[in-house]
Scaffold this motif. Structure first.
Motif, short mmCIF file in Angstrom:
data_model
loop_
_atom_site.label_atom_id
_atom_site.label_comp_id
_atom_site.label_asym_id
_atom_site.label_seq_id
_atom_site.Cartn_x
_atom_site.Cartn_y
_atom_site.Cartn_z
N HIS A 85 0.84 -1.20 0.00
CA HIS A 85 0.00 0.00 0.00
C HIS A 85 0.87 1.25 0.00
O HIS A 85 0.65 2.18 -0.78
N THR A 86 1.88 1.27 0.87
CA THR A 86 2.77 2.43 0.97
C THR A 86 3.56 2.63 -0.32
O THR A 86 3.69 3.77 -0.80
N MET A 87 4.06 1.55 -0.90
CA MET A 87 4.86 1.66 -2.12
C MET A 87 4.04 2.21 -3.28
O MET A 87 4.52 3.02 -4.07
N VAL A 88 2.79 1.76 -3.37
CA VAL A 88 1.91 2.26 -4.43
C VAL A 88 1.52 3.71 -4.16
O VAL A 88 1.56 4.57 -5.06
N LEU A 89 1.13 4.00 -2.93
CA LEU A 89 0.68 5.34 -2.59
C LEU A 89 1.78 6.37 -2.82
O LEU A 89 1.51 7.49 -3.24
N ASP A 90 3.03 5.99 -2.54
CA ASP A 90 4.15 6.90 -2.80
C ASP A 90 4.20 7.29 -4.27
O ASP A 90 4.44 8.46 -4.61
N ARG A 91 3.97 6.35 -5.16
CA ARG A 91 4.01 6.63 -6.59
C ARG A 91 2.81 7.46 -7.03
O ARG A 91 2.92 8.32 -7.91
N VAL A 92 1.65 7.18 -6.45
CA VAL A 92 0.47 7.97 -6.77
C VAL A 92 0.67 9.41 -6.31
O VAL A 92 0.34 10.36 -7.04
N ARG A 200 -10.58 9.33 -1.77
CA ARG A 200 -9.60 8.56 -1.01
C ARG A 200 -9.18 7.32 -1.79
O ARG A 200 -10.01 6.64 -2.40
N VAL A 201 -7.90 7.05 -1.74
CA VAL A 201 -7.36 5.90 -2.47
C VAL A 201 -6.70 4.95 -1.49
O VAL A 201 -6.26 5.35 -0.41
N GLY A 202 -6.62 3.69 -1.86
CA GLY A 202 -5.94 2.74 -1.01
C GLY A 202 -6.17 1.30 -1.41
O GLY A 202 -7.03 1.00 -2.25
N ARG A 203 -5.39 0.43 -0.81
CA ARG A 203 -5.52 -1.00 -1.05
C ARG A 203 -6.62 -1.56 -0.18
O ARG A 203 -6.74 -1.21 0.99
#
Length: 224
Positions: A85-92, A200-203
């Motif tokens: 989740h953190t790795m994806v959110l960082d890119r978003v 809001r976005v997230g896994r």
């Protein structure tokens, strides 16, 4: 040290669960060997496992007592999913910042790191706090702080006061737009990446309709 909340990039499990009924999946057809695909970038399973192993190694080095270490392990069963989740959110967030014309310099990161280290009583205190609170190993601290600065600058560029609901909606809307533009896809084993109506976005975990709630008896079963 004074317990410092991360800026708007921190998405608590409670907030994510509360938003779940409104979520619309962005797709989960990640390429083989990928934990996630964010735009044209792949986060491989190997990269994800490497990040998780780095957290585990840092926790092992920081906790000498075996019983305490095992307690930490028992309380972080979702580490792989939360790390992804953190790795994806960082890119978003990086995409949203780019779209808003926001940039982060090495000096920005160094200044934030210096200030946080002062609050934490030194560099070791800062590393320990980030590991304990956010599962960020020392090797990833600068990258995490870069995300922190990026979130702060993005909220400023958007004129979003993160202390107000309206400001939070503005910020998350920007991340929602970036997420949709990137077409985030997760490997189904890790759930789906979703965007809520409020941005809001997230896994989120994939639904499992084949699992019957234990409180609902099978109408064909014999009740003893």
């Amino acid at each position: 040290m004074h317990r410092r909340r991360r800026t708007a990039v921190t998405l608590s499990a409670a907030a994510l669960l509360a938003a779940t009924p409104l979520l619309t999946a962005c797709g989960n057809d990640a390429r083989p060997g990928a934990a996630a695909v964010v735009g044209e970038q792949r986060i491989t399973v190997e990269q994800l496992e490497g990040r998780v192993n780095a957290v585990r190694a840092a926790q092992r080095a920081a906790i000498e007592d075996q019983a305490q270490y095992e307690q930490v392990l028992a309380g972080s069963g979702e580490l792989t999913r939360s790390t992804l989740h953190t790795m994806v959110l960082d890119r978003v967030l990086a995409r949203a910042a780019h779209d808003a014309g926001v940039g982060v310099t090495r000096k920005d990161v160094q200044q934030l790191r210096k200030g946080l280290a002062l609050q934490a009583g030194g560099e070791k205190g800062l590393q320990a706090a980030w590991l304990q609170q956010y599962n960020v190993p020392p090797s990833q601290l600068d990258a995490s702080l870069r995300t922190e600065v990026s979130a702060q600058k993005l909220s400023e560029a958007l004129g979003a006061d993160m202390n107000t609901p309206a400001g939070q909606r503005t910020f998350w809307k920007a991340l929602g737009n970036a997420s949709e533009a990137l077409g985030v896809r997760l490997n189904p084993r890790y759930g789906t990446w979703s965007v809520a109506e409020n941005g809001r976005v997230g896994r989120v975990d994939a639904p499992t309709p084949w699992v019957r709630a234990v409180s609902e008896p099978d109408p064909g079963a014999t009740v003893l």
